[in-house]
Write an enzyme that holds these catalytic residues in place. Structure first.
Site, mmCIF file in Angstrom:
data_model
loop_
_atom_site.group_PDB
_atom_site.id
_atom_site.type_symbol
_atom_site.label_atom_id
_atom_site.label_comp_id
_atom_site.label_asym_id
_atom_site.label_seq_id
_atom_site.Cartn_x
_atom_site.Cartn_y
_atom_site.Cartn_z
ATOM 1 N N SER A 244 0.555 6.619 2.453
ATOM 2 C CA SER A 244 1.082 7.643 3.355
ATOM 3 C C SER A 244 2.441 8.167 2.902
ATOM 4 O O SER A 244 3.238 7.448 2.292
ATOM 5 C CB SER A 244 1.206 7.092 4.776
ATOM 6 N N GLN B 65 0.850 -1.193 0.000
ATOM 7 C CA GLN B 65 0.000 0.000 0.000
ATOM 8 C C GLN B 65 0.886 1.242 0.000
ATOM 9 O O GLN B 65 1.572 1.530 0.978
ATOM 10 C CB GLN B 65 -0.914 -0.006 1.222
ATOM 11 N N GLU C 130 -10.137 -1.257 4.360
ATOM 12 C CA GLU C 130 -9.027 -1.428 5.304
ATOM 13 C C GLU C 130 -9.510 -1.291 6.744
ATOM 14 O O GLU C 130 -9.161 -2.100 7.616
ATOM 15 C CB GLU C 130 -7.938 -0.395 5.019
ATOM 16 N N GLU D 166 -8.549 9.374 16.059
ATOM 17 C CA GLU D 166 -9.118 10.731 16.005
ATOM 18 C C GLU D 166 -9.715 11.018 14.631
ATOM 19 O O GLU D 166 -10.792 11.636 14.509
ATOM 20 C CB GLU D 166 -8.027 11.761 16.345
ATOM 21 N N SER E 41 3.016 -0.858 4.131
ATOM 22 C CA SER E 41 2.839 -2.228 4.598
ATOM 23 C C SER E 41 3.247 -3.211 3.507
ATOM 24 O O SER E 41 2.833 -3.085 2.355
ATOM 25 C CB SER E 41 1.382 -2.473 4.991
#
Length: 425
Positions: free
Chosen positions: A120, A117, A235, A390, A152
């Site tokens: 990020s 993946q 996910e 969050e 990952s």
């Protein structure tokens, strides 16, 4: 040779189990190569039976649990693990063309290709739409330049789910595209990141002039945020344990070198905790340790075990409800992830109560083989990866409950014009 009927979604549990037992008796052989066993599972729709036919069998969690129990009883290893099965296949089935589905999905289901993946970045984690990786068109290809982090399975991947910016003049959510990206090429460097568990599940990836064909754009060009949201939703639900699948410890793809080994070599091996999370198996281990150590009559321990059992049952029932027509709210993935991270924290605390000083010991010689200790060390991770807790609460508040959005720039502002991007574009 026994074969499964075309559809088993309405078969009573006892009949389904009998059919699966007969199929496994005819097909499972520990001397088979891993690739041959996984091919048999894929052809029967059992690699990921939650997928739609013909790739899966359209099963829910209850039918999938029957399969898992039957495979364990037969001593058979599970299906290919990894992000291809959990994320790429559902995303491509949702947004890919028939040609893309035919190219990528079968190789995921039979384990011949592994995925990572590539989402990020150092400056774009929770604010994923702020990513800086560039994709510049060059004829029928795109040239990719940028850096990804917390990737990952990057060290073992044949392909990556890459999100890159294809139009910096569009608003930041509208100029992204989702690519199926070949990892084995010039211009791609993968560097493992060592975690405090001692493993390297995550990696950083440096991309400098690598290429991806136009035919590997999944979904519409510049509509990658919509495709990405599908991946993220799946996910989060997967982190929350809603799929119910059981995977083999053998690693899919051409890099790890497991495909041509005997399937029986991987019996009894366990996946890293990151691939399994907290579930009934961990609850059983905690209960067994409480019994061994004479803590099973302690009312505090018994109450905590009951609370963890309740957490897991709520997760299971919520996953079942989310598959029923008219029961979805749009927040199921975020809710599942929040429930899992809460259950993992409860399990960590309970393990410390039961094991006491033994929680500080590590390795195969430690109590439970170190599984509970690794769980405790790993436990902060799920509340961060896949979108922090969050962020999940923001999603539920803004998208599900309709609460006011957090203040920020006008959504119509060009990505290039956003202040923190001025020097990069």
């Amino acid at each position: 040779m026994s074969e499964l009927r075309a559809s088993t979604s309405t078969v009573p549990v006892d009949e389904l189990r009998a059919e699966l037992d007969a199929w496994l008796a005819d097909h499972w052989d520990p001397d088979l190569r891993v690739r041959d066993w996984w091919q048999a599972l894929a052809e029967a729709g059992l690699s990921n039976p939650t997928l739609v036919e013909p790739f899966g069998r359209g099963w829910g969690r209850s039918e999938t649990r029957v399969l898992v129990e039957a495979m364990r009883a037969a001593g058979a290893i599970g299906a290919p693990a990894g992000l291809g099965m959990l994320l790429a296949a559902p995303t491509i089935l949702e947004h890919g063309t028939p040609e893309q589905v035919a190219r990528f999905v079968p190789a995921i289901l039979n384990g011949t290709e592994s995925w990572c993946q590539l989402f990020s970045e150092p400056g774009a984690g929770s604010d994923l739409a702020g990513l800086q990786t560039k994709a510049v068109r060059d004829g029928e290809e795109w040239i990719i330049t940028g850096q990804k982090v917390w990737t990952s399975e990057g060290a073992h991947a044949d392909l990556g789910m890459l999100v890159a910016r294809t139009d910096p003049d569009a608003p930041k959510h509208r100029g992204l595209s989702w690519f199926a990206f070949e990892m084995d090429q010039d211009g791609v460097e993968v560097r493992p990141l060592r975690e405090m568990t001692g493993r390297s599940l995550f990696n950083e990836v440096f991309i400098d002039g690598a290429r991806v064909p136009e035919a590997h754009v999944i979904g519409e060009l510049n509509d990658g945020w919509r495709v990405t949201n599908t991946t993220l939703t799946v996910e989060r639900a997967g982190i929350g344990g809603s799929h119910g699948l059981a995977f083999a410890a053998a690693h899919p793809g051409s890099v790890a070198g497991h495909l041509d080994r005997a399937a029986g070599d991987f019996r009894g091996r366990r996946l890293p905790l990151a691939a399994g999370g907290v579930g009934p198996g961990m609850l059983n281990q905690l209960s067994e340790q409480a019994r061994i150590r004479g803590r099973d009559s302690d009312p505090v321990v018994r109450q905590a075990l009951a609370a963890l059992h309740t957490d897991l049952e709520v997760m299971r029932l919520s996953a079942t409800r989310s598959r029923q027509r008219g029961q979805r709210t749009g927040g199921e993935g975020s809710l599942a992830k929040l429930r899992m991270t809460a259950a993992l924290r409860r399990a960590r605390s309970l393990a410390g109560t039961i094991l006491g000083p033994d929680m500080t010991l590590w390795g195969p010689a430690a109590a439970t083989g170190g599984i509970l200790q690794e769980m405790a060390v790993f436990s902060p991770a799920p509340s961060i990866y896949g979108g922090t807790d969050e962020i999940q609460r923001n999603i539920l508040g803004e998208r599900v409950l309709g609460l006011p959005r957090e203040p920020g720039p006008d959504p119509a502002t060009s990505f290039r014009e956003l202040p923190h991007n001025a020097t990069s574009w």
